[in-house]
Write a protein that holds these residues in place. Structure first.
Motif, short mmCIF file in Angstrom:
data_model
loop_
_atom_site.label_atom_id
_atom_site.label_comp_id
_atom_site.label_asym_id
_atom_site.label_seq_id
_atom_site.Cartn_x
_atom_site.Cartn_y
_atom_site.Cartn_z
N LEU A 205 0.83 -1.21 0.00
CA LEU A 205 0.00 0.00 0.00
C LEU A 205 0.86 1.26 0.00
CD1 LEU A 205 -2.85 -0.99 2.48
CD2 LEU A 205 -3.15 -0.36 0.08
N ARG A 206 1.93 1.26 0.76
CA ARG A 206 2.82 2.43 0.76
C ARG A 206 3.46 2.63 -0.61
NH1 ARG A 206 4.34 0.04 5.76
NH2 ARG A 206 6.35 -0.63 4.87
N ARG A 207 3.84 1.53 -1.25
CA ARG A 207 4.44 1.62 -2.58
C ARG A 207 3.42 2.12 -3.61
NH1 ARG A 207 4.68 -2.31 -6.40
NH2 ARG A 207 4.25 -3.94 -4.88
N LEU A 208 2.18 1.62 -3.52
CA LEU A 208 1.14 2.07 -4.45
C LEU A 208 0.85 3.55 -4.28
CD1 LEU A 208 -1.36 -0.95 -4.19
CD2 LEU A 208 0.13 -0.38 -6.13
N ASP A 209 0.93 4.04 -3.05
CA ASP A 209 0.75 5.46 -2.82
C ASP A 209 1.90 6.26 -3.43
OD1 ASP A 209 -0.56 7.78 -1.55
OD2 ASP A 209 1.19 7.78 -0.23
N ASP A 210 3.11 5.79 -3.26
CA ASP A 210 4.27 6.46 -3.85
C ASP A 210 4.16 6.52 -5.37
OD1 ASP A 210 5.39 6.89 -1.37
OD2 ASP A 210 6.64 5.09 -1.43
N GLN A 211 3.59 5.47 -5.96
CA GLN A 211 3.46 5.39 -7.42
C GLN A 211 2.20 6.07 -7.93
OE1 GLN A 211 3.57 1.15 -8.02
NE2 GLN A 211 5.80 1.03 -7.80
N ALA A 212 1.43 6.69 -7.05
CA ALA A 212 0.19 7.39 -7.41
C ALA A 212 -0.87 6.46 -7.97
CB ALA A 212 0.47 8.53 -8.40
N VAL A 213 -0.79 5.18 -7.63
CA VAL A 213 -1.85 4.25 -8.01
C VAL A 213 -3.06 4.45 -7.10
CG1 VAL A 213 -2.49 1.81 -8.23
CG2 VAL A 213 -0.20 2.58 -8.92
N VAL A 239 -5.26 -5.62 -2.84
CA VAL A 239 -4.00 -4.88 -2.93
C VAL A 239 -3.07 -5.52 -3.95
CG1 VAL A 239 -1.94 -4.20 -1.64
CG2 VAL A 239 -4.20 -3.94 -0.61
N ASP A 240 -3.02 -6.85 -3.97
CA ASP A 240 -2.17 -7.54 -4.95
C ASP A 240 -2.63 -7.25 -6.37
OD1 ASP A 240 -0.63 -8.58 -2.95
OD2 ASP A 240 -1.52 -10.60 -3.00
N GLN A 241 -3.96 -7.18 -6.56
CA GLN A 241 -4.46 -6.86 -7.89
C GLN A 241 -4.11 -5.44 -8.30
OE1 GLN A 241 -8.28 -7.97 -9.28
NE2 GLN A 241 -8.43 -9.81 -8.04
N LEU A 242 -4.22 -4.51 -7.38
CA LEU A 242 -3.84 -3.13 -7.68
C LEU A 242 -2.37 -3.04 -8.07
CD1 LEU A 242 -5.67 -1.27 -4.78
CD2 LEU A 242 -6.27 -1.17 -7.19
N ALA A 243 -1.55 -3.87 -7.49
CA ALA A 243 -0.12 -3.84 -7.77
C ALA A 243 0.22 -4.30 -9.19
CB ALA A 243 0.63 -4.72 -6.76
N VAL A 244 -0.71 -5.05 -9.81
CA VAL A 244 -0.46 -5.51 -11.19
C VAL A 244 -1.43 -4.85 -12.18
CG1 VAL A 244 0.55 -7.70 -10.47
CG2 VAL A 244 -1.93 -7.55 -10.85
N GLY A 245 -2.04 -3.74 -11.78
CA GLY A 245 -2.86 -2.98 -12.70
C GLY A 245 -4.31 -3.39 -12.78
N ARG A 246 -4.79 -4.20 -11.86
CA ARG A 246 -6.20 -4.59 -11.84
C ARG A 246 -6.82 -4.10 -10.53
NH1 ARG A 246 -5.24 -10.93 -13.61
NH2 ARG A 246 -3.83 -10.48 -15.36
N GLY A 247 -8.07 -4.50 -10.29
CA GLY A 247 -8.71 -4.20 -9.02
C GLY A 247 -9.35 -2.84 -8.91
#
Length: 455
Positions: A205-213, A239-247
């Motif tokens: 989640l912290r990484r996704l925030d840094d990446q503006a996802v 969260v795993d799906q968001l990390a690969v562009g889904r969800g």
């Protein structure tokens, strides 16, 4: 005379009062300073009066009347819990469920208008329980409260100890500042990663925030909702799906369900508008929203701005100061995964109430009355029989009981949405892009145009 909009808004009330034979009405004062009366309703289901089984039940129960106070303040008691009352009555219990003032069938004054703002008062809500019991000619009762209902139940037990034969506190709320405990526990689990079960989720989640996802400042309510209805496993999947562009479609759908008022308000089921003063001004719900990352109080903080801010004088009392005055045998129920009223609050209640027993249920979140009705009914039955503390020996068996059908449907729907995005990526990505463009045009949390399509 009521206006046309008021008549339309309360469609069906007269029909409900006419066709149901389990509804009782007691005339209550609007407030200590307003002696006008309004009709406070409560449902009562009587046990079977004949038969060998009924006779055995009445011999075994010291206090056969069970009073159930559901969560709130905006939740109704009469319509949503009809099956629960019938189930308890079929087992020989005499069940009373007072409607929360300002909600459902206890929303209107004697002239058919909404109750005035000054009627929305926690102390008056506690005395509503006394009025219902007096009207029902019940001297002592087994009192079961859930969430906000547990706050009212504990206050009543401390104020009127002679009226409570046994007390069950489900996911209790003890004080306005308890939401700080919830905020800290939630962030520790899903943002700071101090829990080994969720440290990888937090880092992602912290990484996704840094990446503006995602926008971590708005992510808290979504993660909390997925956690409460699906559990940690479903949070991880999302969260795993968001990390690969889904969800994204699941994320946006949950956000919209949390922020669109028409999804949150249903006549005779959930009506939070009038009782917002109790929720935010007296219980201080949303007062500690800070706009930081993964704040679970974000939406309640926005809602709190619509009513007068809490003050030291308006806040409801901290029941930790009154808990030692409870004399009834007490069972405290807590879901180990509850992040709305975390287990620490339940432990405080059990420590402060003399002789109280704490039953911590694995794999369960907030509001056992709503999420695991079978478990709640067993707690009522055993407490009525004077054996509430003995349930601790059956903790694992109780945890294995199935959730309520509503909880199962919500969890299944969430997992179905996640599975659809996982196994049909191209179609779901197209729909997600459309949903995100629509969301980017308007930010439901602030009522202003959003700056970008971040989640």
């Amino acid at each position: 005379m009521r206006s046309v909009p008021e008549l339309l808004r309360r469609t069906g009330q007269d029909e409900l009062l006419t066709v149901r034979n389990d509804l009782m009405t007691v005339q209550r004062e609007i407030s200590a300073d307003d002696r006008r009366l309004f009709p406070l309703r409560y449902a009562r289901v009587n046990p079977p009066r004949t038969g060998r089984r009924a006779a055995a039940v009445h011999r075994d129960l010291a206090t056969p009347v069970v009073t159930v106070v559901p969560d709130g303040p905006g939740g109704a008691s009469v319509v949503p819990y009809d099956l629960l009352r019938r189930s308890l009555a079929s087992r020989g219990l005499d069940v009373i469920m007072p409607e929360h003032r300002g909600v459902g069938l206890s929303r209107l004054d004697a002239e058919g208008h909404d109750l005035p703002p000054h009627a929305m008062d926690v102390d008056e809500a506690v005395e509503d329980l006394r009025a219902a019991l007096d009207h029902a000619l019940v001297g002592r009762t087994v009192l079961y409260g859930c969430g906000y209902g547990a706050y009212l139940a504990l206050a009543f037990a401390a104020r009127h100890p002679e009226r409570v034969g046994a007390l069950v506190l489900d996911s209790p709320l003890l004080a306005p500042d308890d939401e700080l405990i919830s905020q800290r526990a939630f962030r520790a689990r899903y943002w700071e990663g101090t829990d080994l079960r969720t440290d990888t989720i937090a880092s992602t989640l912290r990484r996704l925030d840094d990446q503006a996802v995602i926008d971590a400042r708005r992510a808290g309510p979504v993660i909390l909702a997925v956690h409460e209805h699906g559990g940690t496993g479903d949070v991880r999947e999302l969260v795993d799906q968001l990390a690969v562009g889904r969800g994204q479609l699941t994320w946006t759908s949950v956000w919209q369900a949390l922020t669109q008022e028409w999804l949150q308000s249903t006549r005779y089921v959930s009506e939070p508008d009038l009782v917002a003063r109790i929720a935010h001004t007296q219980l201080g719900i949303g007062a500690h929203a800070d706009g930081g990352p993964l704040d679970p109080l974000l939406i309640s903080g926005e809602q709190a701005r619509q009513v007068p801010s809490p003050t030291a004088r308006s806040l409801a009392p901290d029941l930790r100061t009154l808990a030692s005055g409870v004399t009834a045998p007490t069972l405290v129920l807590s879901g180990e995964d509850d992040l709305v009223t975390p287990p620490q609050i339940a432990r405080d209640a059990a420590d402060l109430i003399p002789g109280a027993h704490l039953l911590s249920v694995p794999g369960t979140g907030h509001g056992i009355l709503d999420s695991h009705s079978q478990l709640a009914q067993i707690a009522m039955w055993w407490s009525a029989a004077g054996m509430g503390g003995e349930l601790l020996e059956h903790r694992e068996r109780l945890a294995a009981l199935k959730p309520t059908p509503t909880s199962q449907v919500l969890a299944h729907g969430l997992r179905l949405a996640l599975a659809a995005e996982r196994y049909s990526p191209w179609r779901m990505r197209l729909e997600s892009a459309r949903a995100r463009r629509a969301e980017a045009q308007f930010d439901p949390s602030s009522g202003k145009a959003a700056r970008g399509p971040r989640l």
